[in-house]
Motif scaffolding. Structure first.
Motif, short mmCIF file in Angstrom:
data_model
loop_
_atom_site.label_atom_id
_atom_site.label_comp_id
_atom_site.label_asym_id
_atom_site.label_seq_id
_atom_site.Cartn_x
_atom_site.Cartn_y
_atom_site.Cartn_z
N LEU A 129 0.71 -0.89 0.73
CA LEU A 129 -0.27 0.08 0.19
C LEU A 129 0.93 1.23 -0.32
CD1 LEU A 129 -3.21 -0.75 2.73
CD2 LEU A 129 -2.95 -1.31 -0.07
N ASP A 130 0.58 2.25 -0.69
CA ASP A 130 1.50 4.02 -0.95
C ASP A 130 1.71 4.11 1.09
OD1 ASP A 130 2.26 6.06 -1.10
OD2 ASP A 130 0.46 6.51 -3.17
N THR A 131 2.26 4.33 0.90
CA THR A 131 2.50 5.03 2.67
C THR A 131 2.35 6.07 2.98
OG1 THR A 131 5.25 4.59 2.09
CG2 THR A 131 4.22 2.94 3.43
N ASN A 132 2.70 6.40 1.70
CA ASN A 132 2.30 8.47 2.19
C ASN A 132 0.96 9.17 1.29
OD1 ASN A 132 5.73 8.70 2.16
ND2 ASN A 132 5.59 8.40 0.11
N THR A 158 -4.30 3.60 -2.15
CA THR A 158 -3.78 2.56 -2.95
C THR A 158 -4.31 2.20 -4.43
OG1 THR A 158 -2.30 2.42 -2.00
CG2 THR A 158 -1.67 1.37 -3.72
#
Lengths: 162, 236
Positions: free
Chosen positions: A73-76, A80
């Motif tokens: 998953l996109d950590t930022n 996602t």
């Protein structure tokens, strides 16, 4: 006999002050399993040409067919998007899109272990070419067994039926 | 004949005296009415925790103070504490800080009720409330390497919480109104509300690290007792 009480006290206080090992169950890896649509108990092997994950330029390619995998998953971001280029039985390419939303929660484990992000309340925001009967949500939190790195150590999040 | 009669009368008389004295002995003694417990308070004791002050002056990670007070009602005490703490904890991958105020209220029972100086060995309970804020800055190192790890900055601006405690300790009169003592606490059932979902509450002023259930606490205290009535030993 006379050493039992001091031993008990030492054990008690050691328990109070020991920080222990850093067992981190936080992960951003989403665990997806593929099952047969005709029989949900059976795995199905899917061949993907590529998987595009939002928030990164990296394109995932799988060398062989698989019945389950981990995707980051996109950590930022709090969402996602995944674009799956799937090889159908007739060798044509199908494109499935799945957009997931989630909450990121910072959590201090201990002073020495530090703080980590936990991904919770996973939900489907958007999907194309996949109907609602094709996706089953198992666990809305991303977690892993800190003592193992096998794929089974990750909590199963979705089953997709093909 | 006359002497036999006299002898007989003497024996009867002796038996009567004996039976009278035995019946006197069997009579239950009169119960003395137990004086009623005087529940009127005799003074108020106000003090502070020396450990908190020591940690504040000795270190850089903790700043805090606590004021403790109690009022006697025979061998029962109404106890209340107010305090404040802030912490700055350097983590292996970031920094956590918090700050806030708290209070506790509860009651103690003095097991040395007959002590003329009202010295105490007590057991009691407290209910605590805390209002605080916290913030966390860190770099997540678990995430998949394909994403560039960005620093996270998350905070809880206004959190309230509560917990319960079982307490035990000593209070000893040192000189005139000067008292010293300690309180040991087992804290349990912490709960918070008002926190942002982006940050799991970590440390609650007055309680400590919330994931530790139960948790313990210890205060070494110095008090001054303002008495308005002379101590009377409490009748059990």
């Amino acid at each position: 006999m006379k050493y039992i009480f001091p031993f008990f006290l030492c054990t008690l206080f050691a328990g109070c002050f020991s920080e222990g090992d850093c067992l981190i169950s936080a992960t951003n890896q989403l665990h997806i399993q593929f099952k047969k649509r005709s029989n949900s108990k059976l795995d199905t092997l899917i061949t993907f040409n590529s998987i595009v994950v939002s928030g990164t330029d990296v394109i995932f390619t799988l060398k062989s067919s698989t019945a389950n995998f981990l995707l980051p998953l996109d950590t930022n971001s709090d969402s996602t998007q995944f674009i799956f280029k799937r090889v159908k039985p007739d060798n044509s390419i199908a494109t499935d899109t799945l957009q997931l939303g989630y909450d990121r929660q910072g959590k201090v484990i201990t002073k020495d272990c530090g703080a980590y992000t936990y991904y919770r309340n996973l939900k489907i925001l958007k999907k194309t070419s996949l109907d609602s009967t094709q996706i089953k949500i198992f666990n809305t939190n991303l977690l892993k067994d800190p003592n193992s790195s096998a794929i089974t150590a990750y909590a199963l999040n979705f089953q997709i039926f093909y | 004949m006359h002497s036999t009669f006299r002898y007989f009368i003497s024996i009867i008389f002796l038996l009567l005296i004996c039976s009278f004295s035995f019946s006197q002995a069997k009579e239950t003694p009169k119960k003395v009415a137990k004086p009623k417990k005087d529940f009127a308070p005799t003074g108020i004791r106000v003090g502070t925790d020396l450990i908190d002050l020591g940690k504040t002056f000795a270190g850089k990670t903790f700043k805090g103070w606590e004021v403790n007070g109690d009022v006697d009602f025979a061998n029962y005490y109404l106890a209340a504490d107010i305090g404040s703490w802030s912490k700055k904890i350097v983590l292996s991958n970031g920094e956590y800080s918090n700050g806030g105020n708290y209070f506790r209220i509860g009651a103690d029972i003095n097991l040395l009720g007959k002590d003329p100086d009202k010295n105490m060995f007590f057991f009691g309970f407290r209910y605590g409330r805390s209002l605080f804020h916290e913030s966390l800055n860190y770099l997540d190192t678990t995430s998949n390497k394909i994403y560039v790890a960005a620093p996270y900055q998350v905070k809880n601006a206004n959190v309230s919480g509560g917990w319960a405690e079982l307490t035990s300790g000593l209070r000893v009169k040192i000189w005139k109104g000067l008292w010293m003592g300690y309180t040991a606490r087992i804290k349990f059932a912490p709960g918070t509300k008002g926190n942002d979902p982006s940050l799991a509450t970590y440390d609650m002023p007055g309680y400590g690290i919330i994931s530790n259930k139960p948790w313990w606490g210890f205060n070494y205290q110095v008090f001054w007792r303002f008495a308005w009535k002379k101590n009377k030993p409490v009748v059990k």
